[in-house]
Design a protein around this motif. Structure first.
Motif, PDB file in Angstrom:
ATOM      1  N   ARG A 163      42.457  75.320  14.922  1.00  0.00           N
ATOM      2  CA  ARG A 163      42.836  76.689  15.286  1.00  0.00           C
ATOM      3  C   ARG A 163      44.106  76.714  16.137  1.00  0.00           C
ATOM      4  O   ARG A 163      44.984  77.557  15.924  1.00  0.00           O
ATOM      5  CB  ARG A 163      41.681  77.359  16.017  1.00  0.00           C
ATOM      6  CG  ARG A 163      41.957  78.777  16.452  1.00  0.00           C
ATOM      7  CD  ARG A 163      40.726  79.465  16.986  1.00  0.00           C
ATOM      8  NE  ARG A 163      40.100  78.748  18.076  1.00  0.00           N
ATOM      9  CZ  ARG A 163      39.008  79.150  18.707  1.00  0.00           C
ATOM     10  NH1 ARG A 163      38.404  80.268  18.335  1.00  0.00           N
ATOM     11  NH2 ARG A 163      38.484  78.447  19.698  1.00  0.00           N
ATOM     12  N   ALA A 164      44.195  75.797  17.089  1.00  0.00           N
ATOM     13  CA  ALA A 164      45.381  75.761  17.958  1.00  0.00           C
ATOM     14  C   ALA A 164      46.632  75.434  17.148  1.00  0.00           C
ATOM     15  O   ALA A 164      47.695  76.031  17.357  1.00  0.00           O
ATOM     16  CB  ALA A 164      45.175  74.731  19.066  1.00  0.00           C
ATOM     17  N   ALA A 165      46.517  74.492  16.210  1.00  0.00           N
ATOM     18  CA  ALA A 165      47.668  74.145  15.382  1.00  0.00           C
ATOM     19  C   ALA A 165      48.086  75.334  14.523  1.00  0.00           C
ATOM     20  O   ALA A 165      49.278  75.646  14.400  1.00  0.00           O
ATOM     21  CB  ALA A 165      47.341  72.937  14.512  1.00  0.00           C
ATOM     22  N   ALA A 166      47.100  76.021  13.929  1.00  0.00           N
ATOM     23  CA  ALA A 166      47.420  77.176  13.090  1.00  0.00           C
ATOM     24  C   ALA A 166      48.085  78.280  13.905  1.00  0.00           C
ATOM     25  O   ALA A 166      49.015  78.943  13.433  1.00  0.00           O
ATOM     26  CB  ALA A 166      46.154  77.693  12.419  1.00  0.00           C
ATOM     27  N   ALA A 167      47.617  78.494  15.138  1.00  0.00           N
ATOM     28  CA  ALA A 167      48.209  79.519  15.985  1.00  0.00           C
ATOM     29  C   ALA A 167      49.671  79.209  16.293  1.00  0.00           C
ATOM     30  O   ALA A 167      50.479  80.123  16.494  1.00  0.00           O
ATOM     31  CB  ALA A 167      47.417  79.653  17.279  1.00  0.00           C
TER      32      ALA A 167
END
Length: 251
Positions: A163-167
């Motif tokens: 999720r952090a990478a996608a954000a």
């Protein structure tokens, strides 16, 4: 057991699957805190099965992650939410969240269609993945929940990374997770085909035969009409990925 109410006897399974070959279960979402402070279930995706929720009590949301990005969808009584295979999803419980779950291709999730968002070092091969995800007693009702929560927490840590990478606009980790999931399930595919042929494909083929018969002015299937029932769940309180499940037999 499936019950023939008109005849008063029971059979192990009805001779036809549930409509469309779906699976159905009742889910009470976990009410313990995960490492990110959220209360709820285990993030995962399905490779071949769409999934639908019919919310019957409580409130919460479903967190989803796809190549289109991260999303949170509220869940309240009366809501119906569904998503396609490949959608990472995680249920968050804001209080008393209970759901009827409808699952495409009944039996496939039980046969390994779901892959949890574990950290990359736990996704390297089927044996490593199984060691991290298999529950004592298969998650049977009444068994200790500590291993279930440990599995959930491990998947949440992997989910947070994705999720952090996608954000940040970086979808490479999510694509790598997709590739790892495909590698993990490939040994199961022939068994999945057997279940699919006997469930969803069979139901679709029967509809085609019925349409063909009606076009000829015939309706032999009407003579074969029956009523079937599951008088009660096969299991109550089985440890699922997102909560305690009341499950029914699958074809």
């Amino acid at each position: 057991m499936a019950v023939r109410p008109d005849l008063g006897h029971t059979v192990a399974m009805p001779p036809v699957p549930l409509p469309g070959g779906v699976g159905v279960s009742r889910l009470c979402v976990y009410d313990t805190i995960a490492p990110d402070g959220e209360i709820g279930g285990t993030p995962h995706l399905h490779l071949c099965c769409a999934e639908a929720y019919v919310v019957i009590a409580g409130s919460g949301l479903v967190q989803t992650l796809t190549l289109a990005g991260y999303r949170e969808t509220p869940l309240r009584p009366g809501a119906v939410v569904w998503f396609a295979p490949g959608t990472i999803h995680r249920l968050v419980n804001h209080g008393g969240l209970e759901i009827i779950v409808l699952m495409q291709n009944s039996g496939l999730p039980e046969a390994g269609d779901a892959v949890l968002t574990l950290p990359p070092d736990q996704l390297t091969d089927p044996a490593t993945y199984a060691a991290a995800t298999t529950l004592p007693g298969g998650g049977a009702p009444g068994t200790d929940l500590s291993a279930t929560y440990a599995r959930r927490d491990l998947a949440v840590r992997g989910f947070e990374r994705l999720r952090a990478a996608a954000a940040a606009g970086d979808f490479a980790p999510l694509r790598e997770f997709h590739a790892a999931a495909v590698r993990l399930v490939r040994p199961h595919l022939e068994r999945w085909r057997v279940r699919w042929r006997g469930g969803a494909l069979r139901a679709a083929n029967e509809t085609e035969h019925q349409l063909d018969a009606l076009a000829r002015g015939e309706a032999p299937h009407l003579v074969q009409a029956e009523v079937y029932q599951f008088a009660e769940p096969h299991d109550r309180g089985r440890h699922g990925m997102c909560g305690l499940l009341d499950t029914y037999p699958v074809a």
